[in-house]
Design an enzyme around this catalytic site. Sequence first.
Site, PDB file in Angstrom:
ATOM      1  N   GLN A  83      -3.023 -79.821 -82.499  1.00 51.25           N
ATOM      2  CA  GLN A  83      -3.946 -79.172 -83.432  1.00 51.25           C
ATOM      3  C   GLN A  83      -5.390 -79.320 -82.955  1.00 51.25           C
ATOM      4  O   GLN A  83      -5.815 -80.410 -82.569  1.00 51.25           O
ATOM      5  CB  GLN A  83      -3.765 -79.782 -84.840  1.00 51.25           C
ATOM      6  N   LYS A 103       2.248 -75.967 -91.302  1.00 54.41           N
ATOM      7  CA  LYS A 103       3.102 -75.658 -90.144  1.00 54.41           C
ATOM      8  C   LYS A 103       4.430 -76.396 -90.274  1.00 54.41           C
ATOM      9  O   LYS A 103       5.497 -75.837 -90.025  1.00 54.41           O
ATOM     10  CB  LYS A 103       2.383 -76.037 -88.837  1.00 54.41           C
ATOM     11  N   ASP A 121       1.362 -72.287 -78.816  1.00 51.13           N
ATOM     12  CA  ASP A 121       0.080 -71.758 -79.302  1.00 51.13           C
ATOM     13  C   ASP A 121      -0.409 -70.601 -78.424  1.00 51.13           C
ATOM     14  O   ASP A 121      -1.274 -69.825 -78.845  1.00 51.13           O
ATOM     15  CB  ASP A 121      -0.995 -72.855 -79.253  1.00 51.13           C
TER      16      ASP A 121
HETATM   17  N1  GUN Z   1      -6.910 -74.892 -85.046  1.00 54.67           N
HETATM   18  C1  GUN Z   1      -7.194 -73.758 -85.723  1.00 54.67           C
HETATM   19  N2  GUN Z   1      -6.266 -72.815 -85.447  1.00 54.67           N
HETATM   20  C2  GUN Z   1      -5.391 -73.363 -84.594  1.00 54.67           C
HETATM   21  C3  GUN Z   1      -4.197 -72.891 -83.967  1.00 54.67           C
HETATM   22  O1  GUN Z   1      -3.769 -71.752 -84.121  1.00 54.67           O
HETATM   23  N3  GUN Z   1      -3.569 -73.778 -83.171  1.00 54.67           N
HETATM   24  C4  GUN Z   1      -4.028 -75.039 -82.948  1.00 54.67           C
HETATM   25  N4  GUN Z   1      -3.344 -75.835 -82.118  1.00 54.67           N
HETATM   26  N5  GUN Z   1      -5.122 -75.513 -83.516  1.00 54.67           N
HETATM   27  C5  GUN Z   1      -5.787 -74.671 -84.338  1.00 54.67           C
END
Ligand code: GUN
Length: 280
Positions: A96, A52, A119
Site C-alpha cells: 500500500q 481490499k 497493482d
Molecule cells: N494508494 C492509493 N491507491 C493505491 C493503489 O491503487 N495501490 C496501492 N498499492 N497503494 C495505493
Amino acid sequence: MAKIIDGKKISADIKEEIREEILQRKEKGEEVTLAVVLVGEDPASQVYVRNKKKACEFVGIRSLSYELAADTTQEELLSLVDKLNRDESVNGILVQLPLPKQIDEDAVIRAIDPKKDVDGFHPMSVGALSIGQPGYVSCTPAGIIQLLKRSDIPMDGKNCVIVGRSNIVGKPMAMLMLRENATVTVTHSHTKNLKDITRQADILIVAIGKTKFITADYVKEGATVIDVGMDRDENGKLCGDVDFDSVEKVVGAITPVPGGVGPMTIAMLMKNCLTSLELK
Ligand code: GUN
C-alpha cells in the site's frame, strides 16, 4: 439530465463474476492468494487495506496481511517483498502506498516480481501496457474502461481528453484509451488554454486532485465525464475534481463521487488477482 454512471453497481457485478470464476477454479484445485503489505498507520491507507481484504473475502481470494511499524527500514521491507516473491503460494503482492519517508517507493515497486504485480505499477507492467503485451494494468484506469464499456459508451474514434498525467492514472489511462482506438490528448498543469482542449472531448477523464475544478464551461454538450477525484468540499463532504451539479446539466453521462470510479479500483484489483493465475 445526464446518465449517471453507477460505479457501485458495475463494481458489484464484476465482483460477482469474479466470485463465480474463483469458485469454479477452486473446484479444479486452484487457489488465489494476495499478500497485502501496510507500513505505518496512515488512516486512509488503513481504510483502503481493510476494504481490499474485505473484497478478497467476498470473492474467495485468500489474503495474507502484513502490518509493519512506521519506522520499518527499506531493507526490512525489501526483505519481506523478496520472501513473498519466492513464496509459490502467493500469487499477488500489494504494498500500500504512500510509504513512510525513509523508504524509496520506486525501489520497492521495482522489487516486486512483475508476475505478482497486481497493482500494475512495476516498470515491466507499465512497459508491457504501452506496447500492447500481456501484463497487469493499473486498477483505476482499467476500472474506467470497464465503466465505459458496461455503460455502452463508444471509445473507437472518439476524442478523449485526460486531465492529469500521474503514473497511476493519467499515463496508463492514455495507453488504454489508445488500445480502444480513441484519439487521446493528455493535459496537465502546464497546459495552455485547457478549456479549449477539454471542450473538444467526447470523453473527458479528470484526475488532478483539485476540488470541483472542472465546471460546465470546460465541457462539450453531450460529452461523457469521468471524475477520478476524491476531494472534500467546504463542508467536508466527499466530492470530486468535477463540479457535478453544474456539469451534470450539460453532459450526456457522468460518474458521481462517491459511487463512480472509486468502487471500480478494488473490483479491478480482484480481477488482477484472478489474472495472476494465468501469469504464474
Ligand atoms: N494508494 C492509493 N491507491 C493505491 C493503489 O491503487 N495501490 C496501492 N498499492 N497503494 C495505493
